[in-house]
Design a protein around this motif. Structure first.
Motif, PDB file in Angstrom:
ATOM      1  N   SER A 187      56.611  53.982  16.095  1.00 35.13           N
ATOM      2  CA  SER A 187      57.895  53.458  15.604  1.00 35.13           C
ATOM      3  C   SER A 187      58.900  54.590  15.391  1.00 35.13           C
ATOM      4  N   ILE A 245      63.607  52.997  10.416  1.00 36.93           N
ATOM      5  CA  ILE A 245      64.094  51.874  11.216  1.00 36.93           C
ATOM      6  C   ILE A 245      65.433  51.374  10.690  1.00 36.93           C
ATOM      7  N   THR A 250      58.616  54.792   7.263  1.00 35.26           N
ATOM      8  CA  THR A 250      58.894  54.246   8.591  1.00 35.26           C
ATOM      9  C   THR A 250      59.931  53.133   8.511  1.00 35.26           C
ATOM     10  N   SER A 296      50.877  53.176  14.778  1.00 37.45           N
ATOM     11  CA  SER A 296      52.071  52.338  14.913  1.00 37.45           C
ATOM     12  C   SER A 296      53.266  52.964  14.193  1.00 37.45           C
ATOM     13  N   CYS A 297      53.030  53.655  13.079  1.00 40.01           N
ATOM     14  CA  CYS A 297      54.127  54.356  12.400  1.00 40.01           C
ATOM     15  C   CYS A 297      54.641  55.513  13.253  1.00 40.01           C
TER      16      CYS A 297
END
Length: 108
Positions: A87, A34, A30, A83-84
């Motif tokens: 994201s 990003i 992840t 959350s990953c």
């Protein structure tokens, strides 16, 4: 044929080793997604790999929920996986926005 009961038992029996692999793999994949998004590079492969790791972690946590184990580590791992996934979804949306703005600036 795939036996889900056997797969769930394997997941629970090898929890420490599975989590020892999946937690860093999720964080690294992840983070790479990003970073590549901010560098405006192709992210599709890293998004796919990171999403697979996160989805496997969600399935692993759900095997614990299926037998009634409700503890802090299960919720922490579930929050990490979600959350990953989020994201990676945001990275895809940002990348599409970058590509659309690039196309609009080239057409002008």
């Amino acid at each position: 044929m795939l036996d889900f009961h056997t797969l769930a038992e394997f997941s629970r029996a090898n929890c420490v080793s599975i989590c020892a692999f999946l937690v860093p793999a999720n964080l690294i994949a992840t983070s790479l997604t990003i970073i590549l998004t901010f560098l405006q590079r192709q992210i599709w492969q890293t998004v796919g790999i990171a999403s697979i790791f996160a989805f496997v972690m969600v399935l692993h946590v759900y095997t614990w929920f299926a037998i009634g184990v409700v503890m802090a580590p299960t919720y922490i791992l579930l929050c990490l996986a979600i959350s990953c996934l989020l994201s990676n979804l945001v990275a895809v949306m940002v990348r599409k926005y970058q590509m659309n703005s690039l196309r609009l600036s080239n057409n002008a």
